[in-house]
Design a protein around this motif. Structure first.
Motif, mmCIF file in Angstrom:
data_model
loop_
_atom_site.group_PDB
_atom_site.id
_atom_site.type_symbol
_atom_site.label_atom_id
_atom_site.label_comp_id
_atom_site.label_asym_id
_atom_site.label_seq_id
_atom_site.Cartn_x
_atom_site.Cartn_y
_atom_site.Cartn_z
ATOM 1 N N ALA A 91 -3.158 31.114 51.766
ATOM 2 C CA ALA A 91 -2.113 31.462 52.722
ATOM 3 C C ALA A 91 -2.493 30.924 54.093
ATOM 4 N N ILE A 92 -1.587 30.187 54.718
ATOM 5 C CA ILE A 92 -1.856 29.585 56.024
ATOM 6 C C ILE A 92 -1.136 30.332 57.138
ATOM 7 N N PHE A 93 0.092 30.769 56.844
ATOM 8 C CA PHE A 93 0.921 31.387 57.886
ATOM 9 C C PHE A 93 1.946 32.291 57.215
ATOM 10 N N ALA A 94 2.295 33.383 57.900
ATOM 11 C CA ALA A 94 3.355 34.252 57.370
ATOM 12 C C ALA A 94 3.942 35.104 58.485
ATOM 13 N N ASN A 95 5.273 35.162 58.538
ATOM 14 C CA ASN A 95 5.976 36.160 59.329
ATOM 15 C C ASN A 95 7.220 36.560 58.538
ATOM 16 N N GLU A 96 8.178 37.210 59.158
ATOM 17 C CA GLU A 96 9.321 37.720 58.407
ATOM 18 C C GLU A 96 10.225 36.613 57.878
ATOM 19 N N SER A 97 10.218 35.459 58.502
ATOM 20 C CA SER A 97 11.133 34.379 58.121
ATOM 21 C C SER A 97 10.477 33.288 57.288
ATOM 22 N N VAL A 98 9.209 33.012 57.540
ATOM 23 C CA VAL A 98 8.550 31.839 56.958
ATOM 24 C C VAL A 98 7.151 32.205 56.475
ATOM 25 N N SER A 99 6.784 31.672 55.314
ATOM 26 C CA SER A 99 5.402 31.717 54.843
ATOM 27 C C SER A 99 5.004 30.300 54.444
ATOM 28 N N VAL A 100 3.733 29.967 54.645
ATOM 29 C CA VAL A 100 3.251 28.634 54.302
ATOM 30 C C VAL A 100 1.957 28.778 53.506
ATOM 31 N N TYR A 101 1.900 28.044 52.385
ATOM 32 C CA TYR A 101 0.724 28.081 51.517
ATOM 33 C C TYR A 101 0.225 26.664 51.233
ATOM 34 N N ASP A 102 -1.081 26.566 51.080
ATOM 35 C CA ASP A 102 -1.711 25.328 50.639
ATOM 36 C C ASP A 102 -2.077 25.500 49.167
ATOM 37 N N TYR A 103 -1.601 24.586 48.314
ATOM 38 C CA TYR A 103 -1.891 24.638 46.884
ATOM 39 C C TYR A 103 -2.714 23.427 46.477
ATOM 40 N N ARG A 104 -3.746 23.684 45.695
ATOM 41 C CA ARG A 104 -4.589 22.596 45.167
ATOM 42 C C ARG A 104 -4.761 22.824 43.676
ATOM 43 N N CYS A 105 -4.211 21.905 42.893
ATOM 44 C CA CYS A 105 -4.236 22.024 41.437
ATOM 45 C C CYS A 105 -5.241 21.028 40.869
ATOM 46 N N THR A 106 -6.109 21.519 40.005
ATOM 47 C CA THR A 106 -7.113 20.651 39.372
ATOM 48 C C THR A 106 -6.948 20.629 37.854
ATOM 49 N N VAL A 107 -5.735 20.917 37.394
ATOM 50 C CA VAL A 107 -5.480 20.925 35.950
ATOM 51 C C VAL A 107 -5.612 19.506 35.398
ATOM 52 N N PRO A 108 -6.408 19.291 34.369
ATOM 53 C CA PRO A 108 -6.576 17.944 33.815
ATOM 54 C C PRO A 108 -5.366 17.512 32.993
ATOM 55 N N PRO A 109 -5.161 16.211 32.839
ATOM 56 C CA PRO A 109 -4.051 15.710 32.022
ATOM 57 C C PRO A 109 -4.116 16.289 30.611
ATOM 58 N N GLY A 110 -2.930 16.578 30.061
ATOM 59 C CA GLY A 110 -2.860 17.073 28.698
ATOM 60 C C GLY A 110 -2.949 18.573 28.565
ATOM 61 N N THR A 111 -3.173 19.294 29.667
ATOM 62 C CA THR A 111 -3.233 20.751 29.598
ATOM 63 C C THR A 111 -1.871 21.309 29.186
ATOM 64 N N ALA A 112 -1.886 22.274 28.275
ATOM 65 C CA ALA A 112 -0.629 22.849 27.782
ATOM 66 C C ALA A 112 0.126 23.530 28.921
ATOM 67 N N PRO A 113 1.397 23.206 29.128
ATOM 68 C CA PRO A 113 2.172 23.826 30.204
ATOM 69 C C PRO A 113 2.612 25.239 29.835
ATOM 70 N N PHE A 114 3.015 25.980 30.836
ATOM 71 C CA PHE A 114 3.526 27.332 30.601
ATOM 72 C C PHE A 114 4.621 27.630 31.622
ATOM 73 N N ALA A 115 5.499 28.565 31.285
ATOM 74 C CA ALA A 115 6.651 28.878 32.123
ATOM 75 C C ALA A 115 6.239 29.716 33.329
ATOM 76 N N GLU A 116 6.843 29.405 34.461
ATOM 77 C CA GLU A 116 6.635 30.157 35.698
ATOM 78 C C GLU A 116 7.991 30.392 36.341
ATOM 79 N N ALA A 117 8.027 31.122 37.453
ATOM 80 C CA ALA A 117 9.277 31.373 38.160
ATOM 81 C C ALA A 117 9.028 31.412 39.657
ATOM 82 N N HIS A 118 9.942 30.825 40.414
ATOM 83 C CA HIS A 118 9.873 30.898 41.868
ATOM 84 C C HIS A 118 10.224 32.317 42.324
#
Length: 282
Positions: free
Chosen positions: A5-32
């Motif tokens: 988490a980098i920043f958050a207030n009532e209107s805006v939040s900002v996150y830094d995401y770093r994914c290290t999943v290797p190629p071929g990893t089985a996907p899975f369902a997510e939701a926003h």
């Protein structure tokens, strides 16, 4: 995936995401869980929502809305880095454009969005003096304008809005030493963050964050010239969160470091002569 988490207030939040999943990893369902624009800085990944499939590369962005289910795949590159901007429903309503814009799924690298997202990255890293919440709102507004194809009408502030902007500037100047963000100042002004950002800039020619930084710099310059207090104390007292950010911001504005400015204030003419001889900033 590592999330910070980098920043958050009532209107805006900002996150830094770093994914290290290797190629071929089985996907899975997510939701926003929010309206969002997730900007891809490096790497690539696949993004599937319903029957639509997207390949995201650096410069592209995923567009999310609450409850939207999706699946990410990693078939080509090992890892990716993203900067994700999340927006409150009230702000999205202020932006207009309707819900259709946020059901786009993803967008390719678009110059109009990339430059703002990169500015947001610079603000997150404190390399830029831009306000991260202001950049996030500008990015969202730009996205809505592009997706709807309609240019936003320029704001024409009336007398009431002009007074509101001036009163807010006076309040900012008096409270510049405190940790402030757009949401808090907008509440003081009695309007939404999006509307306040637009009217303040329209009336005074700078954004609230730009005015805040300059108020802090103005006070710092006065203290550097008139006092023997340690520079670190001055940086914190005027409202800067850390010394390195203060030094970098002051140098960018004055052309000399805070220490050099103090020496010039004591009569070292060569510093000012060198500054006057330097080429003008463009």
């Amino acid at each position: 995936m590592a999330a910070s988490a980098i920043f958050a207030n009532e209107s805006v939040s900002v996150y830094d995401y770093r994914c290290t999943v290797p190629p071929g990893t089985a996907p899975f369902a997510e939701a926003h869980d929010a309206y969002s624009i997730t900007y891809v800085r490096t790497g690539s990944f696949g993004y599937h929502r319903g029957r639509r499939a997207f390949e995201l590369v650096a410069g592209g962005a995923v567009i999310g809305y609450p409850g939207a289910e999706y699946v990410c795949t990693h078939d080509h590159v090992h890892g990716d880095e993203c900067l994700s901007f999340l927006f409150a429903p009230a702000l999205v309503e202020d932006l207009g454009g309707g819900p259709k814009a946020w059901r786009t799924g993803a967008v390719p690298p678009l110059a109009e969005l990339m430059v703002l997202a990169e500015l947001g990255q610079s603000a997150a890293e404190r390399v830029s003096d831009a306000g991260l919440d202001e950049v996030a709102i500008a990015l969202a507004a730009r996205f809505v304008a592009l997706s709807s194809g309609a240019a936003r009408e320029p704001l024409r502030p009336g007398a009431r809005d002009r007074k509101r902007a001036v009163d807010a500037a006076l309040w900012l100047d008096a409270n510049a030493h405190e940790p402030l963000d757009l949401e808090r100042v907008a509440r003081v002004a009695g309007v939404s963050a999006f509307h306040f950002l637009r009217l303040f800039a329209a009336v005074l020619g700078v954004t609230p964050h730009q005015y805040l930084v300059r108020a802090r710099l103005r006070r710092a310059a006065r203290l550097l010239a008139d006092a023997e207090r340690p520079i670190t104390d001055i940086a914190y007292d005027v409202g800067f969160g850390d010394l390195s950010n203060f030094v970098r911001t002051f140098r960018r504005a004055a052309g000399v470091s805070p220490r050099g400015f103090r020496k010039a204030a004591k009569g070292e003419r060569k510093i000012l002569q060198d500054r006057l001889a330097a080429p003008a900033l463009t």
